[in-house]
Design an enzyme around this catalytic site. Structure first.
Site, PDB file in Angstrom:
ATOM      1  CG  PHE A  26      -4.455  14.861  53.778  1.00  0.00           C
ATOM      2  CD1 PHE A  26      -3.895  13.589  53.730  1.00  0.00           C
ATOM      3  CD2 PHE A  26      -3.830  15.870  53.055  1.00  0.00           C
ATOM      4  CE1 PHE A  26      -2.746  13.329  52.989  1.00  0.00           C
ATOM      5  CE2 PHE A  26      -2.684  15.627  52.315  1.00  0.00           C
ATOM      6  CZ  PHE A  26      -2.136  14.347  52.286  1.00  0.00           C
ATOM      7  CE  LYS A  75     -10.484  24.280  56.909  1.00  0.00           C
ATOM      8  NZ  LYS A  75     -10.882  22.984  56.256  1.00  0.00           N
ATOM      9  CD  GLU A 121     -10.879  20.700  52.527  1.00  0.00           C
ATOM     10  OE1 GLU A 121     -10.247  21.123  51.538  1.00  0.00           O
ATOM     11  OE2 GLU A 121     -10.630  21.056  53.699  1.00  0.00           O
ATOM     12  NE  ARG A 122      -7.494  16.706  49.885  1.00  0.00           N
ATOM     13  CZ  ARG A 122      -6.310  16.745  49.288  1.00  0.00           C
ATOM     14  NH1 ARG A 122      -5.302  16.030  49.785  1.00  0.00           N
ATOM     15  NH2 ARG A 122      -6.116  17.479  48.218  1.00  0.00           N
ATOM     16  CB  CYS A 139       4.938  17.229  58.308  1.00  0.00           C
ATOM     17  SG  CYS A 139       4.704  16.921  60.062  1.00  0.00           S
ATOM     18  CD  GLU A 165       6.002  18.283  52.022  1.00  0.00           C
ATOM     19  OE1 GLU A 165       6.201  17.865  53.168  1.00  0.00           O
ATOM     20  OE2 GLU A 165       5.198  19.204  51.755  1.00  0.00           O
TER      21      GLU A 165
END
Length: 528
Positions: free
Chosen positions: A175, A199, A202-203, A307, A408
């Site tokens: 996301f 893919k 989905e957010r 990240c 994290e």
């Protein structure tokens, strides 16, 4: 149509979205993209996408049915032979067209990102631009797909190799970078001659959908790029589908290790970039103002949801005295909706993420850290009162055993540790399981060289806070931050999406006019 009030002007910029349904019964839903067509899903299960700054509904994402996922893979498989046989020059021209369309539509893509992911508009444009750089590099992929030749290894015998595409590849994206990470994956893969099933998270589905819409406009043939949606079921389908030869993944630890294990068990190549705990080491001889500015941006930018965010600062010796000034800089950052004028930080992605960040901050306090800047009760404008906002937070006197250090956080939280020497800083960082990125701030070339040689981290910045390499290098996170067959983009990215075929060719001079006799002996090359 954009749903959030503060970005109504952006809705005029974006215009028609082919990937959102116009059907009354499927209003406000996102389509699939299969074999060159945006397709209404027949699913009965939908996932809501809400603007994290306002909680307003943006769209609903289908959980793709098995039949829909199979159709996407079949489309990619059927398209592969013709796309593989398309000349590399023509593939490069299409990627060049795509590059131009992304550049032309950068503001539109950024507005979509801000609506669904929450990051500020300038940061969203940076998201697109860093992905665009990989697309630009993909235009020149032919220079990285050149085979090798050795002539006359034996009399009349030559050996040469071809670099060829794998077939159907797949990507599973996170996301936090709705444009950059998809653009790390499918443009390079298809430039190499592969076809692709994507893919997206989905957010945040809509940036990926707009990007594939632009790919179609650029001339990418039907079936070469396909998009499915969903959660764990879609991930497992990709891991299990026999037609899929390689999987790219960026995201959380648990998912990344699951995909690597399941994908490789099924004979697939997998590259999996996962969690991180990126450290900055601050040496007292560093340029103070530049260092504090760099720490502020790298720790709190994108609300810490990068990240490569600097989430841990290791202060060497007297540099710890700079922490109060760092806190003053962080206090001045504006927290608001991503499209609000002057916003420095937008919301985090979800209420659950906000709650987890709060818990990790409190765990640090409970374990003895000092919270000198607490963003848990940050005040925002009334129109954003329902948003998932966390303000800049600084924890000091943090120790390596604390949960806030070991995990994290993925939020705008900087944990600060103190050591006496650079050697101790290196030992501390090397003891951490993650190895995505690190930075050292110093005016000493000797210290910088020692640090870059001894630190066991894949990407090192020297007086530069977020050392993400340009795409002619590769993204080389290491240790607990990466598992797999090859790093993203650059030379290793091309190697990941290709295979080598080696040919040994024997055309004898005497074959021209004489018969050929058989030999039962093991052939020995290089003897003659």
């Amino acid at each position: 149509m954009l749903s959030f009030k503060f970005a109504k002007s952006a809705s005029k910029v974006i215009g028609n979205r082919n990937f959102h349904s116009s059907s009354a019964s499927l209003a406000n839903t996102t389509k699939l993209f299969i074999n060159g067509k945006f397709v209404e899903s027949k699913t009965k299960e939908w996932l809501e996408v809400r603007n994290p700054a306002t909680q307003e509904l943006v769209t609903k994402v289908p959980v793709s049915t098995k039949e829909e996922m199979e159709a996407a893979v079949k489309a990619a498989s059927d398209a592969f032979p013709a796309w593989r046989d398309t000349s590399v020059s023509n593939r490069s021209r299409i990627i060049s067209n795509y590059k131009n369309l992304i550049n032309k539509n950068m503001d539109k893509i950024a507005a979509i990102i801000t609506e669904e992911q929450g990051k500020t508009l300038p940061d969203a444009k940076g998201d697109v631009f860093r992905g665009l750089e990989v697309v630009e590099h993909s235009v020149n992929v032919a220079s990285l797909m050149m085979g090798e030749t050795v002539e006359n290894v034996s009399k009349n015998v030559d050996i040469y190799s071809y670099v060829q595409p794998l077939g159907v590849c797949a990507g599973i994206t996170p996301f936090n970078f709705p444009a950059m990470i998809p653009l790390w994956m499918f443009p390079l893969a298809i430039a190499c001659g592969n076809t692709f099933v994507l893919k997206p998270s989905e957010r945040v589905p809509s940036a990926s959908m707009f990007l594939v819409q632009l790919a179609q406009e650029a001339g990418v043939p039907d079936g070469v790029v396909n998009v499915i949606h969903g959660g764990k079921e879609a991930v497992n389908f990709i891991c299990d589908a026999p037609e899929v030869r390689a999987i790219s993944f960026v995201g959380a630890d648990q998912a990344g290790r699951h995909i690597h294990a399941r994908g490789t068990a099924n004979g697939k190549r997998v590259q999996s970039n996962m969690a991180a705990k990126n450290h900055a080491t601050i040496v007292p001889d560093a340029h103070k103002e530049r260092t504090l500015d760099a720490l502020t941006g790298a720790a709190f930018g994108a609300s810490g949801q990068r990240c490569m965010a600097l989430s841990a600062a290791v202060f060497v010796g007297e540099s710890k005295n700079w922490i109060p000034e760092l806190a003053e800089r962080a206090k001045k950052l504006k927290v608001a909706g991503g499209a609000a004028p002057g916003a420095d930080l937008g919301p985090v992605i979800s209420a659950a993420s906000k709650q987890r960040i709060h818990e990790l901050i409190q765990s640090g306090i409970d374990e003895g850290a000092k919270c000198i800047l607490d963003g848990r009760n940050v005040v925002v404008d009334p129109e954003f009162s329902k948003g998932n906002f966390v303000g800049p937070t600084i924890l000091t006197d943090v120790k390596p055993h604390m949960r806030c250090y070991k995990e994290e956080i993925f939020g705008p939280v900087l944990v600060c540790l103190n050591v006496d020497t650079v050697d101790q800083a290196i030992q501390l960082i090397n003891a951490n399981p993650y190895g995505n990125g690190t930075a050292v701030f110093t005016s000493s070339g000797a210290v910088a060289r020692k640090y870059q040689r001894e630190i066991d981290v894949g990407q090192v910045g020297i007086n530069l806070p977020i050392p993400v390499p340009l795409p002619f290098f590769s993204f080389t996170g290491s240790r607990g931050s990466f598992v797999g067959a090859g790093h993203f983009y650059g030379k290793t990215g091309v190697q990941f999406f290709t295979q080598i075929k080696t040919i040994t060719s024997n055309w004898r001079d005497d074959d021209i006019s004489h018969g050929v006799s058989s030999s039962m002996n093991m052939p020995i090359l290089g003897k003659n």
